[in-house]
Motif scaffolding. Structure first.
Motif, PDB file in Angstrom:
ATOM      1  N   GLU A  26     -15.106  14.060   0.721  1.00 45.15           N
ATOM      2  CA  GLU A  26     -14.301  13.784   1.933  1.00 45.15           C
ATOM      3  C   GLU A  26     -14.137  12.280   2.159  1.00 45.15           C
ATOM      4  N   SER A  27     -15.194  11.525   1.859  1.00 45.08           N
ATOM      5  CA  SER A  27     -15.139  10.091   2.102  1.00 45.08           C
ATOM      6  C   SER A  27     -14.271   9.360   1.073  1.00 45.08           C
ATOM      7  N   VAL A  28     -14.106   9.966  -0.111  1.00 44.06           N
ATOM      8  CA  VAL A  28     -13.327   9.306  -1.160  1.00 44.06           C
ATOM      9  C   VAL A  28     -11.887   9.111  -0.704  1.00 44.06           C
ATOM     10  N   GLU A  29     -11.316  10.151  -0.102  1.00 44.91           N
ATOM     11  CA  GLU A  29      -9.922  10.075   0.345  1.00 44.91           C
ATOM     12  C   GLU A  29      -9.747   8.955   1.366  1.00 44.91           C
ATOM     13  N   ALA A  30     -10.664   8.899   2.333  1.00 45.21           N
ATOM     14  CA  ALA A  30     -10.599   7.857   3.366  1.00 45.21           C
ATOM     15  C   ALA A  30     -10.784   6.469   2.746  1.00 45.21           C
ATOM     16  N   PHE A  31     -11.612   6.406   1.731  1.00 43.22           N
ATOM     17  CA  PHE A  31     -11.853   5.129   1.060  1.00 43.22           C
ATOM     18  C   PHE A  31     -10.565   4.617   0.411  1.00 43.22           C
ATOM     19  N   TYR A  32      -9.851   5.513  -0.281  1.00 43.32           N
ATOM     20  CA  TYR A  32      -8.593   5.095  -0.915  1.00 43.32           C
ATOM     21  C   TYR A  32      -7.511   4.795   0.115  1.00 43.32           C
ATOM     22  N   ASP A  33      -7.545   5.500   1.253  1.00 44.71           N
ATOM     23  CA  ASP A  33      -6.602   5.165   2.335  1.00 44.71           C
ATOM     24  C   ASP A  33      -6.841   3.735   2.801  1.00 44.71           C
ATOM     25  N   LEU A  34      -8.116   3.367   2.925  1.00 39.77           N
ATOM     26  CA  LEU A  34      -8.457   2.004   3.337  1.00 39.77           C
ATOM     27  C   LEU A  34      -7.936   0.992   2.316  1.00 39.77           C
ATOM     28  N   LEU A  35      -8.149   1.271   1.032  1.00 36.84           N
ATOM     29  CA  LEU A  35      -7.649   0.355  -0.006  1.00 36.84           C
ATOM     30  C   LEU A  35      -6.134   0.202   0.086  1.00 36.84           C
ATOM     31  N   ALA A  36      -5.443   1.322   0.315  1.00 35.04           N
ATOM     32  CA  ALA A  36      -3.975   1.277   0.408  1.00 35.04           C
ATOM     33  C   ALA A  36      -3.539   0.388   1.565  1.00 35.04           C
ATOM     34  N   SER A  37      -4.228   0.505   2.707  1.00 35.36           N
ATOM     35  CA  SER A  37      -3.794  -0.305   3.854  1.00 35.36           C
ATOM     36  C   SER A  37      -4.132  -1.781   3.630  1.00 35.36           C
ATOM     37  N   LEU A  38      -5.231  -2.061   2.947  1.00 30.59           N
ATOM     38  CA  LEU A  38      -5.555  -3.460   2.629  1.00 30.59           C
ATOM     39  C   LEU A  38      -4.514  -4.034   1.675  1.00 30.59           C
ATOM     40  N   ASN A  39      -4.097  -3.215   0.699  1.00 28.09           N
ATOM     41  CA  ASN A  39      -3.067  -3.653  -0.239  1.00 28.09           C
ATOM     42  C   ASN A  39      -1.751  -3.918   0.500  1.00 28.09           C
ATOM     43  N   GLU A  40      -1.428  -3.045   1.467  1.00 21.73           N
ATOM     44  CA  GLU A  40      -0.213  -3.259   2.252  1.00 21.73           C
ATOM     45  C   GLU A  40      -0.272  -4.552   3.045  1.00 21.73           C
ATOM     46  N   SER A  41      -1.487  -4.945   3.440  1.00 23.16           N
ATOM     47  CA  SER A  41      -1.624  -6.194   4.186  1.00 23.16           C
ATOM     48  C   SER A  41      -1.614  -7.415   3.257  1.00 23.16           C
ATOM     49  N   GLY A  42      -1.441  -7.187   1.948  1.00 19.92           N
ATOM     50  CA  GLY A  42      -1.230  -8.300   1.028  1.00 19.92           C
ATOM     51  C   GLY A  42      -2.370  -8.583   0.065  1.00 19.92           C
TER      52      GLY A  42
END
Ligand code: ADP
Length: 252
Positions: A179-195
């Motif tokens: 369950e935490s893996v999905e949230a972890f990748y969501d976090l990475l995606a949003s960090l990537n979106e922030s540059g």
């Protein structure tokens, strides 16, 4: 200076790199460039040279042949470590110091303040980093008491506090519950979106194809380097791994 940075947005650049621990090379003829803002995954079988490649990029190893540069400087002389956030595979809790999440994240400010005291502004940055990774409520908890996923978030927060613009992650979700893996990748995606540029070393192919924009498939040499969609369609995987591996899904 502005014009210079516009001309050259390369975060990592390897040219004809070859390296071996002994006489025989473990990576060979490696040329690749990672630009600011990219989300790149490096995949390959065990022993294919992924960790070696990462160490060459970061200047922890020096090429026998060719050149490695990071943020426009030869990797082995680059010394602004605060720009690079490194998240390792999560190690077993018993081996870690009994420090709190906030203390780990405060370490991210040390390159900026030396051994001086953290200012109110530094503490605000620490609080923001904790907030961004969703760890505010766990700030005073010892790292040894966290789940695998929470611990990895704490280390990402440390990278954010140091204002890293490159995140390097080495199989970050090994030992993290599903369950935490999905949230972890969501976090990475949003960090990537922030540059923030993301370089993910990963053996979990479904994670790579779901989340990364670009795949570098390695087995001593580069078998594929390009958009994830093309990687999925290509036979690079079978050639590099020597098996018929399959994918679960893709990002888009
Ligand atoms: P991966 O990360 O893809 O598993 P590595 O880069 O760790 O691959 O390893 C590539 C090759 O280099 C392997 O054959 C491994 O045994 C060898 N190797 C890795 N580290 C060392 C070392 N410190 N000394 C000697 N050989 C090493």
């Amino acid at each position: 200076e502005q014009a210079e940075s516009k001309l050259d947005d390369a975060v990592v650049e390897l040219s004809n790199v070859e390296f071996g621990y002994t006489a025989s090379p473990v990576v060979e003829d490696i040329s690749l460039r990672i630009d600011s803002g990219e989300y790149v995954a490096v995949v390959g079988p065990n022993g294919s040279g992924k960790s070696t490649l990462m160490k060459l990029m970061l200047g922890l190893l020096r090429p026998d042949e060719g050149t490695a540069a990071i943020f426009g400087e030869p990797s082995h002389v680059f010394d602004d470590g605060a720009r690079i956030g490194y998240v390792a595979q999560h190690a077993s809790a018993s081996k870690e110091m009994p420090i709190t999440v906030r203390e780990v994240v405060r370490m991210g400010r040390f390159p900026h303040v030396g051994f001086g005291r953290l200012s109110a502004e530094d503490n605000r940055i620490v609080d923001d980093a904790l907030e961004t990774v969703g760890m505010t409520a766990f700030a005073n908890r010892r790292v040894t008491k966290l789940s695998g996923g929470q611990r990895q978030r704490a280390f990402i927060a440390r990278a954010l506090a140091s204002e890293a613009d490159l995140l390097v992650l080495d199989e970050p979700t090994v030992g993290v519950d599903a369950e935490s893996v999905e949230a972890f990748y969501d976090l990475l995606a949003s960090l990537n979106e922030s540059g923030i540029t993301i370089l993910l070393i990963e053996h979990d192919l479904s994670a790579v194809t779901e989340h990364a924009d670009r795949v570098v498939c390695l087995n001593r040499e580069i078998y594929f380097d390009g958009p994830t969609e093309e990687f999925v369609e290509s036979d690079a995987l079978a050639r590099a791994f020597g098996t018929a591996a399959t994918f679960v899904g893709t990002k888009r």
